[in-house]
Design a protein around this motif. Structure first.
Motif, PDB file in Angstrom:
ATOM      1  N   VAL A  91      96.835  63.146  52.814  1.00  0.00           N
ATOM      2  CA  VAL A  91      95.676  62.925  53.688  1.00  0.00           C
ATOM      3  C   VAL A  91      95.952  63.318  55.133  1.00  0.00           C
ATOM      4  CG1 VAL A  91      94.841  61.094  52.181  1.00  0.00           C
ATOM      5  CG2 VAL A  91      96.263  60.504  54.148  1.00  0.00           C
ATOM      6  N   ALA A 130      95.748  57.147  47.107  1.00  0.00           N
ATOM      7  CA  ALA A 130      95.302  57.786  48.350  1.00  0.00           C
ATOM      8  C   ALA A 130      94.421  58.991  48.049  1.00  0.00           C
ATOM      9  CB  ALA A 130      96.512  58.207  49.185  1.00  0.00           C
ATOM     10  N   GLU A 133      91.057  57.716  46.246  1.00  0.00           N
ATOM     11  CA  GLU A 133      90.145  57.058  47.183  1.00  0.00           C
ATOM     12  C   GLU A 133      89.398  58.105  48.014  1.00  0.00           C
ATOM     13  OE1 GLU A 133      90.192  53.809  50.859  1.00  0.00           O
ATOM     14  OE2 GLU A 133      92.056  54.393  49.877  1.00  0.00           O
ATOM     15  N   ALA A 134      90.118  59.122  48.445  1.00  0.00           N
ATOM     16  CA  ALA A 134      89.475  60.195  49.203  1.00  0.00           C
ATOM     17  C   ALA A 134      88.445  60.917  48.335  1.00  0.00           C
ATOM     18  CB  ALA A 134      90.526  61.176  49.709  1.00  0.00           C
ATOM     19  N   ARG A 139      86.000  60.849  52.389  1.00  0.00           N
ATOM     20  CA  ARG A 139      86.582  60.725  53.724  1.00  0.00           C
ATOM     21  C   ARG A 139      87.935  60.050  53.600  1.00  0.00           C
ATOM     22  NH1 ARG A 139      82.591  56.757  53.417  1.00  0.00           N
ATOM     23  NH2 ARG A 139      81.083  58.224  54.276  1.00  0.00           N
ATOM     24  N   VAL A 140      88.731  60.134  54.658  1.00  0.00           N
ATOM     25  CA  VAL A 140      90.004  59.431  54.682  1.00  0.00           C
ATOM     26  C   VAL A 140      90.086  58.608  55.963  1.00  0.00           C
ATOM     27  CG1 VAL A 140      91.183  61.205  53.320  1.00  0.00           C
ATOM     28  CG2 VAL A 140      91.224  61.345  55.805  1.00  0.00           C
ATOM     29  N   SER A 141      90.799  57.496  55.875  1.00  0.00           N
ATOM     30  CA  SER A 141      91.026  56.635  57.031  1.00  0.00           C
ATOM     31  C   SER A 141      92.518  56.598  57.325  1.00  0.00           C
ATOM     32  CB  SER A 141      90.502  55.219  56.770  1.00  0.00           C
ATOM     33  OG  SER A 141      89.097  55.228  56.575  1.00  0.00           O
ATOM     34  N   VAL A 142      92.866  56.957  58.522  1.00  0.00           N
ATOM     35  CA  VAL A 142      94.256  56.943  58.966  1.00  0.00           C
ATOM     36  C   VAL A 142      94.314  56.169  60.271  1.00  0.00           C
ATOM     37  CG1 VAL A 142      96.243  58.320  59.669  1.00  0.00           C
ATOM     38  CG2 VAL A 142      94.740  59.142  57.848  1.00  0.00           C
ATOM     39  N   THR A 146      88.541  57.549  61.078  1.00  0.00           N
ATOM     40  CA  THR A 146      87.956  57.963  59.802  1.00  0.00           C
ATOM     41  C   THR A 146      87.553  59.424  59.916  1.00  0.00           C
ATOM     42  OG1 THR A 146      87.106  55.739  59.364  1.00  0.00           O
ATOM     43  CG2 THR A 146      86.127  57.547  58.123  1.00  0.00           C
TER      44      THR A 146
END
Length: 322
Positions: A91, A130, A133-134, A139-142, A146
């Motif tokens: 991600v 990971a 979920e994406a 989308r990804v959250s880091v 977001t």
């Protein structure tokens, strides 16, 4: 800029059908002898789904993914999943910049239009989660940020069903994220001979040009969502799903998410056939690749052969609408 920032494009049924026919033909020209696999993969892309390719090495999974990416004009990333792969390797990560005195996000390979997740069952459940979920959220959250993934976005994941040493099998909840599970199989002798005789120093996929732009695919996806599905066909799919939940050989049957994925695939296949409405044959073609991997059996958990046979048997018993 996000794809949502652009005004939506519209496309006619005739143009969509023509583009999809060209797409299937072009991918099939380099991924030979497996047009059914290509059709189902394209249907998954049109239905905004992801594909799990479960097969032995060397049967063309990478060729299929790369040919589809080039034909759709999508950016392409291949990620080799290994036991030491971390979620951040997929991600992306936030890196501190001394010059700017702040953290800057560096996107990972998942920020591509088409991602080939090779041997997904060779990495740890944390890293699998990971990716999945994406796939689900888009989308990804880091850290505290977001980040939206490209649109369209398609994942083709692969796993070898015969080699279980050092692998982490995907649980039912994660298998449920894939619209279809496909097996490619070996080509016929005639097709394999053609492949061997025609291959020179260059791969034919390198010469493919896009037949569909990203905005055209988004428009086709939107058009597929408008395909009409009669209530009797919805009841037919629901009856098959209900039968899996009450079957004495099934521990966990098809989920509501699975039914929704099935309906998106049915609409996509109908559009590929040039129709604005779905018919029972669309569902019959897709029941096995769309539903079988969602079953957990009483004995044996995941067993592709038994699950597919069980779905086929249920479909044979459930009356189809006239």
């Amino acid at each position: 800029m996000s794809a949502d920032a652009f005004p939506p494009r519209t496309i006619s049924l005739e143009d969509a059908s023509r583009i999809l026919d060209r797409l299937v033909d072009q991918v099939s020209s380099v991924f030979r002898g497996k047009e059914q696999v290509v059709r189902w993969t394209v249907a998954s892309a049109v239905g905004r789904g992801h594909v799990l390719l479960e097969d032995v090495p060397g049967v063309g999974k990478t060729t299929l993914a790369l040919a589809l990416a080039r034909s759709l004009g999508l950016s392409f990333q291949r990620v080799q999943f290994t036991s030491d792969l971390l979620p951040g390797d997929i991600v992306g990560v936030s890196m501190y910049s001394q010059k700017q005195e702040s953290f800057t996000f560096r996107p990972g390979p998942i920020f591509a239009g088409l991602v080939l997740a090779d041997e997904i069952n060779r990495t740890t459940p944390r890293t699998q989660s990971a990716l999945l979920e994406a796939m689900s959220e888009g989308r990804v959250s880091v850290d505290e940020g977001t980040y939206e993934l490209p649109k369209p976005f398609l994942v083709l994941a692969t796993q070898n069903p015969l080699d279980h040493h050092g692998t982490y099998p995907l649980p039912e909840s994660q298998l449920d994220r894939f619209m279809v599970r496909l097996s490619i199989g070996y080509p016929t002798r005639e097709v394999e001979r053609e492949i061997v005789m025609s291959r020179g120093l260059e791969e034919p996929v390198e010469h493919l040009a896009p037949v569909c732009a990203a905005d055209e695919l988004r428009a086709i996806q939107a058009l597929a969502a408008q395909v009409r599905v009669d209530e009797s066909l919805v009841d037919y799919v629901l009856a098959v799903a209900a039968a899996t939940r009450s079957h004495d050989q099934v521990r966990v049957g098809v989920s509501t998410r699975g039914v929704l994925a099935m309906m998106r695939a049915v609409r996509a296949l109908a559009l590929m056939e040039g129709r604005t409405f779905a018919v029972p044959d669309d569902a019959r073609e897709l029941f096995v690749p769309t539903l079988a991997h969602r079953l957990s059996l009483v004995s044996g958990g995941q067993d592709r052969g038994r699950s597919e046979a069980l779905i086929a048997a249920i479909v044979a018993e459930v009356p189809a609408p006239v």
